[in-house]
Design a protein around this motif. Structure first.
Motif, PDB file in Angstrom:
ATOM      1  N   LYS A  53     -62.399 -43.144   3.722  1.00 25.75           N
ATOM      2  CA  LYS A  53     -63.363 -43.491   4.766  1.00 25.75           C
ATOM      3  C   LYS A  53     -64.713 -42.922   4.369  1.00 25.75           C
ATOM      4  O   LYS A  53     -64.864 -41.725   4.162  1.00 25.75           O
ATOM      5  N   ILE A  54     -65.704 -43.780   4.238  1.00 22.01           N
ATOM      6  CA  ILE A  54     -67.044 -43.337   3.873  1.00 22.01           C
ATOM      7  C   ILE A  54     -67.784 -42.969   5.153  1.00 22.01           C
ATOM      8  O   ILE A  54     -67.919 -43.789   6.063  1.00 22.01           O
ATOM      9  N   ILE A  55     -68.251 -41.734   5.229  1.00 21.10           N
ATOM     10  CA  ILE A  55     -68.956 -41.261   6.412  1.00 21.10           C
ATOM     11  C   ILE A  55     -70.455 -41.431   6.187  1.00 21.10           C
ATOM     12  O   ILE A  55     -71.007 -40.936   5.215  1.00 21.10           O
ATOM     13  N   GLU A  56     -71.076 -42.152   7.103  1.00 20.85           N
ATOM     14  CA  GLU A  56     -72.514 -42.355   7.028  1.00 20.85           C
ATOM     15  C   GLU A  56     -73.203 -41.408   7.995  1.00 20.85           C
ATOM     16  O   GLU A  56     -72.605 -40.943   8.953  1.00 20.85           O
ATOM     17  N   VAL A  57     -74.458 -41.138   7.760  1.00 20.13           N
ATOM     18  CA  VAL A  57     -75.264 -40.335   8.673  1.00 20.13           C
ATOM     19  C   VAL A  57     -76.257 -41.271   9.346  1.00 20.13           C
ATOM     20  O   VAL A  57     -77.141 -41.825   8.697  1.00 20.13           O
ATOM     21  N   LYS A  58     -76.075 -41.468  10.640  1.00 24.28           N
ATOM     22  CA  LYS A  58     -76.975 -42.319  11.424  1.00 24.28           C
ATOM     23  C   LYS A  58     -78.042 -41.430  12.047  1.00 24.28           C
ATOM     24  O   LYS A  58     -77.755 -40.331  12.495  1.00 24.28           O
ATOM     25  N   GLU A  59     -79.273 -41.911  12.083  1.00 24.59           N
ATOM     26  CA  GLU A  59     -80.361 -41.101  12.601  1.00 24.59           C
ATOM     27  C   GLU A  59     -80.858 -41.653  13.932  1.00 24.59           C
ATOM     28  O   GLU A  59     -81.007 -42.859  14.099  1.00 24.59           O
ATOM     29  N   ILE A  60     -81.108 -40.732  14.870  1.00 24.46           N
ATOM     30  CA  ILE A  60     -81.697 -41.074  16.158  1.00 24.46           C
ATOM     31  C   ILE A  60     -82.997 -40.287  16.263  1.00 24.46           C
ATOM     32  O   ILE A  60     -82.989 -39.068  16.115  1.00 24.46           O
ATOM     33  N   ARG A  61     -84.098 -40.992  16.518  1.00 19.86           N
ATOM     34  CA  ARG A  61     -85.407 -40.342  16.587  1.00 19.86           C
ATOM     35  C   ARG A  61     -85.904 -40.321  18.023  1.00 19.86           C
ATOM     36  O   ARG A  61     -85.750 -41.287  18.767  1.00 19.86           O
ATOM     37  N   MET A  62     -86.536 -39.195  18.370  1.00 16.52           N
ATOM     38  CA  MET A  62     -87.108 -39.034  19.702  1.00 16.52           C
ATOM     39  C   MET A  62     -88.429 -38.281  19.573  1.00 16.52           C
ATOM     40  O   MET A  62     -88.754 -37.771  18.504  1.00 16.52           O
ATOM     41  N   THR A  63     -89.142 -38.197  20.689  1.00 18.23           N
ATOM     42  CA  THR A  63     -90.333 -37.355  20.777  1.00 18.23           C
ATOM     43  C   THR A  63     -90.089 -36.336  21.883  1.00 18.23           C
ATOM     44  O   THR A  63     -89.218 -36.540  22.734  1.00 18.23           O
ATOM     45  N   PRO A  64     -90.854 -35.244  21.908  1.00 18.50           N
ATOM     46  CA  PRO A  64     -90.617 -34.226  22.937  1.00 18.50           C
ATOM     47  C   PRO A  64     -90.820 -34.738  24.364  1.00 18.50           C
ATOM     48  O   PRO A  64     -90.198 -34.245  25.298  1.00 18.50           O
ATOM     49  N   GLY A  65     -91.633 -35.755  24.558  1.00 15.33           N
ATOM     50  CA  GLY A  65     -91.912 -36.263  25.904  1.00 15.33           C
ATOM     51  C   GLY A  65     -91.052 -37.449  26.292  1.00 15.33           C
ATOM     52  O   GLY A  65     -91.509 -38.309  27.047  1.00 15.33           O
ATOM     53  N   ILE A  66     -89.820 -37.538  25.837  1.00 17.60           N
ATOM     54  CA  ILE A  66     -88.962 -38.684  26.115  1.00 17.60           C
ATOM     55  C   ILE A  66     -88.541 -38.691  27.589  1.00 17.60           C
ATOM     56  O   ILE A  66     -88.300 -37.643  28.192  1.00 17.60           O
ATOM     57  N   GLU A  67     -88.499 -39.859  28.175  1.00 21.50           N
ATOM     58  CA  GLU A  67     -88.095 -40.006  29.576  1.00 21.50           C
ATOM     59  C   GLU A  67     -86.572 -40.047  29.683  1.00 21.50           C
ATOM     60  O   GLU A  67     -85.868 -40.262  28.693  1.00 21.50           O
ATOM     61  N   ASP A  68     -86.059 -39.866  30.909  1.00 24.58           N
ATOM     62  CA  ASP A  68     -84.617 -39.770  31.120  1.00 24.58           C
ATOM     63  C   ASP A  68     -83.874 -41.036  30.712  1.00 24.58           C
ATOM     64  O   ASP A  68     -82.818 -40.971  30.092  1.00 24.58           O
ATOM     65  N   HIS A  69     -84.407 -42.196  31.063  1.00 22.99           N
ATOM     66  CA  HIS A  69     -83.710 -43.441  30.735  1.00 22.99           C
ATOM     67  C   HIS A  69     -83.623 -43.632  29.220  1.00 22.99           C
ATOM     68  O   HIS A  69     -82.564 -43.991  28.684  1.00 22.99           O
ATOM     69  N   ASP A  70     -84.716 -43.386  28.540  1.00 19.20           N
ATOM     70  CA  ASP A  70     -84.718 -43.511  27.079  1.00 19.20           C
ATOM     71  C   ASP A  70     -83.747 -42.511  26.456  1.00 19.20           C
ATOM     72  O   ASP A  70     -83.040 -42.828  25.494  1.00 19.20           O
ATOM     73  N   PHE A  71     -83.720 -41.311  27.020  1.00 18.00           N
ATOM     74  CA  PHE A  71     -82.799 -40.273  26.543  1.00 18.00           C
ATOM     75  C   PHE A  71     -81.353 -40.744  26.684  1.00 18.00           C
ATOM     76  O   PHE A  71     -80.550 -40.593  25.760  1.00 18.00           O
TER      77      PHE A  71
END
Length: 141
Positions: A53-71
């Motif tokens: 099984k090849i394990i990939e690293v998926k990236e999730i990007r955010m900013t410090p001012g992210i809103e609750d819904h986006d979070f």
């Protein structure tokens, strides 16, 4: 028996004389079809590679001012990645003066890890790298 006698027997049976333990005293040899043996070994290796099984690293990007819904959307994406067996790298990018608020970003990453504690384990704690802060979460087994 002597090596010469063993070689004669191998030639009569149309087999190869293969040293199994050359460092033993006396050396241990085996009569076998070496070509067939090599073929079986490559087949086993190929089969083992298929099951990896090849394990990939998926990236999730955010900013410090992210809103609750986006979070929450980012959390759902991370849960999906972890269920698929991939690692998740959560990155917070700082722009301009946001670099002064690393404590907010650290709290955000800890909150992210807390929400995902049922699905994954924090492999690498939050670390600041230039204008990014990131952590890595791996799936639970």
């Amino acid at each position: 028996m002597s090596a010469r006698d063993a070689q004669i027997i191998a030639n009569k049976r149309q087999l190869d004389l293969v040293k199994v333990a050359p460092n033993a005293n006396p050396p241990v040899c085996k009569l076998m079809d070496y070509g067939k043996y090599k073929y079986q070994q490559t087949k086993k290796e190929k089969e083992a590679r298929k099951k990896q099984k090849i394990i990939e690293v998926k990236e999730i990007r955010m900013t410090p001012g992210i809103e609750d819904h986006d979070f929450n959307v980012k959390v759902k994406s991370a849960q999906k990645f972890l269920k698929d067996g991939n690692k998740v790298k959560v990155t917070i990018r700082f722009r301009g003066r946001e670099m002064n608020y690393t404590d907010i970003a650290n709290d955000l990453l800890n909150r992210f890890a807390e929400v995902l504690k049922d699905d994954g384990i924090v492999e690498k704690k939050p670390v600041i790298d230039n204008k990014n802060m990131f952590m890595i979460i791996s799936p639970k087994e």
